[in-house]
Scaffold this motif. Structure first.
Motif, PDB file in Angstrom:
ATOM      1  N   SER A  60       0.848  -1.198   0.000  1.00  0.00           N
ATOM      2  CA  SER A  60       0.000   0.000   0.000  1.00  0.00           C
ATOM      3  C   SER A  60       0.883   1.246   0.000  1.00  0.00           C
ATOM      4  CB  SER A  60      -0.937  -0.023   1.213  1.00  0.00           C
ATOM      5  OG  SER A  60      -1.825  -1.113   1.116  1.00  0.00           O
ATOM      6  N   VAL A  61       1.265   1.675  -1.197  1.00  0.00           N
ATOM      7  CA  VAL A  61       2.251   2.755  -1.321  1.00  0.00           C
ATOM      8  C   VAL A  61       1.906   3.815  -2.367  1.00  0.00           C
ATOM      9  CG1 VAL A  61       4.190   1.326  -0.558  1.00  0.00           C
ATOM     10  CG2 VAL A  61       3.604   1.423  -2.985  1.00  0.00           C
ATOM     11  N   LEU A  62       0.822   3.670  -3.095  1.00  0.00           N
ATOM     12  CA  LEU A  62       0.587   4.565  -4.234  1.00  0.00           C
ATOM     13  C   LEU A  62       0.427   6.028  -3.827  1.00  0.00           C
ATOM     14  CD1 LEU A  62      -1.627   2.349  -6.544  1.00  0.00           C
ATOM     15  CD2 LEU A  62       0.788   2.957  -6.789  1.00  0.00           C
ATOM     16  N   SER A  63      -0.040   6.295  -2.610  1.00  0.00           N
ATOM     17  CA  SER A  63      -0.174   7.689  -2.176  1.00  0.00           C
ATOM     18  C   SER A  63       1.177   8.387  -2.105  1.00  0.00           C
ATOM     19  CB  SER A  63      -0.869   7.763  -0.815  1.00  0.00           C
ATOM     20  OG  SER A  63      -0.094   7.126   0.185  1.00  0.00           O
ATOM     21  N   ARG A  64       2.264   7.617  -2.077  1.00  0.00           N
ATOM     22  CA  ARG A  64       3.621   8.183  -2.042  1.00  0.00           C
ATOM     23  C   ARG A  64       4.243   8.284  -3.429  1.00  0.00           C
ATOM     24  NH1 ARG A  64       6.051   4.903   3.132  1.00  0.00           N
ATOM     25  NH2 ARG A  64       4.371   5.480   4.552  1.00  0.00           N
ATOM     26  N   GLY A  65       3.458   7.937  -4.457  1.00  0.00           N
ATOM     27  CA  GLY A  65       3.974   7.960  -5.822  1.00  0.00           C
ATOM     28  C   GLY A  65       4.121   9.365  -6.371  1.00  0.00           C
ATOM     29  N   ILE A  66       4.717   9.438  -7.547  1.00  0.00           N
ATOM     30  CA  ILE A  66       4.954  10.716  -8.216  1.00  0.00           C
ATOM     31  C   ILE A  66       3.877  10.935  -9.270  1.00  0.00           C
ATOM     32  CG2 ILE A  66       6.557  12.008  -9.681  1.00  0.00           C
ATOM     33  CD1 ILE A  66       8.802  10.372  -8.330  1.00  0.00           C
ATOM     34  N   MET A  67       3.199  12.081  -9.185  1.00  0.00           N
ATOM     35  CA  MET A  67       2.168  12.429 -10.161  1.00  0.00           C
ATOM     36  C   MET A  67       2.789  12.969 -11.430  1.00  0.00           C
ATOM     37  SD  MET A  67      -0.989  14.267  -8.225  1.00  0.00           S
ATOM     38  CE  MET A  67      -1.917  14.246  -9.767  1.00  0.00           C
ATOM     39  N   GLY A  68       2.113  12.716 -12.538  1.00  0.00           N
ATOM     40  CA  GLY A  68       2.524  13.246 -13.821  1.00  0.00           C
ATOM     41  C   GLY A  68       1.399  13.086 -14.812  1.00  0.00           C
ATOM     42  N   SER A  69       1.730  13.129 -16.097  1.00  0.00           N
ATOM     43  CA  SER A  69       0.717  12.888 -17.126  1.00  0.00           C
ATOM     44  C   SER A  69       1.367  12.166 -18.291  1.00  0.00           C
ATOM     45  CB  SER A  69       0.065  14.187 -17.593  1.00  0.00           C
ATOM     46  OG  SER A  69       0.997  15.010 -18.243  1.00  0.00           O
ATOM     47  N   ILE A  70       0.583  11.312 -18.929  1.00  0.00           N
ATOM     48  CA  ILE A  70       0.987  10.600 -20.137  1.00  0.00           C
ATOM     49  C   ILE A  70      -0.135  10.798 -21.144  1.00  0.00           C
ATOM     50  CG2 ILE A  70       1.449   8.343 -21.165  1.00  0.00           C
ATOM     51  CD1 ILE A  70       2.671   7.491 -18.496  1.00  0.00           C
ATOM     52  N   ALA A  71       0.209  11.345 -22.295  1.00  0.00           N
ATOM     53  CA  ALA A  71      -0.761  11.630 -23.351  1.00  0.00           C
ATOM     54  C   ALA A  71      -1.942  12.448 -22.812  1.00  0.00           C
ATOM     55  CB  ALA A  71      -1.250  10.335 -23.997  1.00  0.00           C
ATOM     56  N   GLY A  72      -1.632  13.396 -21.929  1.00  0.00           N
ATOM     57  CA  GLY A  72      -2.662  14.268 -21.386  1.00  0.00           C
ATOM     58  C   GLY A  72      -3.492  13.681 -20.268  1.00  0.00           C
ATOM     59  N   GLU A  73      -3.232  12.443 -19.899  1.00  0.00           N
ATOM     60  CA  GLU A  73      -3.982  11.778 -18.827  1.00  0.00           C
ATOM     61  C   GLU A  73      -3.181  11.829 -17.523  1.00  0.00           C
ATOM     62  OE1 GLU A  73      -7.070  10.179 -18.721  1.00  0.00           O
ATOM     63  OE2 GLU A  73      -7.380  11.151 -20.647  1.00  0.00           O
ATOM     64  N   PRO A  74      -3.849  12.158 -16.401  1.00  0.00           N
ATOM     65  CA  PRO A  74      -3.136  12.189 -15.126  1.00  0.00           C
ATOM     66  C   PRO A  74      -2.779  10.774 -14.672  1.00  0.00           C
ATOM     67  CG  PRO A  74      -5.473  12.516 -14.755  1.00  0.00           C
ATOM     68  CD  PRO A  74      -5.261  12.491 -16.250  1.00  0.00           C
ATOM     69  N   VAL A  75      -1.547  10.606 -14.189  1.00  0.00           N
ATOM     70  CA  VAL A  75      -1.079   9.297 -13.730  1.00  0.00           C
ATOM     71  C   VAL A  75      -0.295   9.466 -12.437  1.00  0.00           C
ATOM     72  CG1 VAL A  75      -0.927   8.302 -16.067  1.00  0.00           C
ATOM     73  CG2 VAL A  75       1.077   9.413 -15.047  1.00  0.00           C
ATOM     74  N   VAL A  76      -0.129   8.341 -11.747  1.00  0.00           N
ATOM     75  CA  VAL A  76       0.791   8.282 -10.616  1.00  0.00           C
ATOM     76  C   VAL A  76       1.742   7.121 -10.876  1.00  0.00           C
ATOM     77  CG1 VAL A  76      -0.724   6.823  -9.184  1.00  0.00           C
ATOM     78  CG2 VAL A  76       1.030   8.244  -8.104  1.00  0.00           C
ATOM     79  N   ALA A  77       3.027   7.351 -10.605  1.00  0.00           N
ATOM     80  CA  ALA A  77       4.041   6.303 -10.744  1.00  0.00           C
ATOM     81  C   ALA A  77       4.235   5.654  -9.385  1.00  0.00           C
ATOM     82  CB  ALA A  77       5.358   6.886 -11.241  1.00  0.00           C
ATOM     83  N   SER A  78       4.087   4.351  -9.333  1.00  0.00           N
ATOM     84  CA  SER A  78       4.311   3.639  -8.079  1.00  0.00           C
ATOM     85  C   SER A  78       5.752   3.854  -7.620  1.00  0.00           C
ATOM     86  CB  SER A  78       4.054   2.144  -8.265  1.00  0.00           C
ATOM     87  OG  SER A  78       4.473   1.445  -7.101  1.00  0.00           O
ATOM     88  N   PRO A  79       5.954   4.098  -6.323  1.00  0.00           N
ATOM     89  CA  PRO A  79       7.323   4.278  -5.841  1.00  0.00           C
ATOM     90  C   PRO A  79       8.129   2.983  -5.826  1.00  0.00           C
ATOM     91  CG  PRO A  79       5.780   4.393  -4.015  1.00  0.00           C
ATOM     92  CD  PRO A  79       4.964   4.312  -5.274  1.00  0.00           C
TER      93      PRO A  79
END
Length: 118
Positions: A60-79
């Motif tokens: 359970s770690v996604l809240s610590r991920g890095i936000m960004g966007s790919i092709a205009g869509e918001p994403v979070v990168a798993s840490p």
């Protein structure tokens, strides 16, 4: 920041105030017995909520991920393994068979609320 939630009104749970989340970051909240990752987009100030559990990393770690966007869509990168999860759909970009639950988010007065299923 981890938030325990105990105030439920209808199907919306008050989590925090918008000022409690630094834009571009996430927090974890316990909502209806589930860990939910809540994010605030730096560019748009929009809020997104998905499961906090990374099914690939097994934690359970996604809240610590890095936000960004790919092709205009918001994403979070798993840490853990840097897999990207679409914040609108919950789908993993690299392995689409991994799908997270997403939750509606709204601002009600001075509170950020997450919608849950009863």
């Amino acid at each position: 920041m981890n938030l325990a939630i105990d105030k439920v009104q209808d199907l919306w749970v008050s989590v925090c105030s918008p000022q409690d989340i630094t834009p571009g970051t996430g927090v974890c909240a316990l909502v209806g017995g589930r860990q939910v990752a809540l994010f605030c987009c730096r560019q748009t100030q929009a809020f997104y909520a998905i499961d906090n559990f990374d099914p690939i990393g097994g934690a359970s770690v996604l809240s610590r991920g890095i936000m960004g966007s790919i092709a205009g869509e918001p994403v979070v990168a798993s840490p853990l393994y840097k897999h990207y999860f679409n914040l609108n759909t919950g789908r993993c970009i690299q392995t689409p068979e991994h799908q997270l639950n997403t939750y509606p988010v709204r601002i009600s007065g001075t509170e950020v609320q997450i919608g849950i299923n009863s």
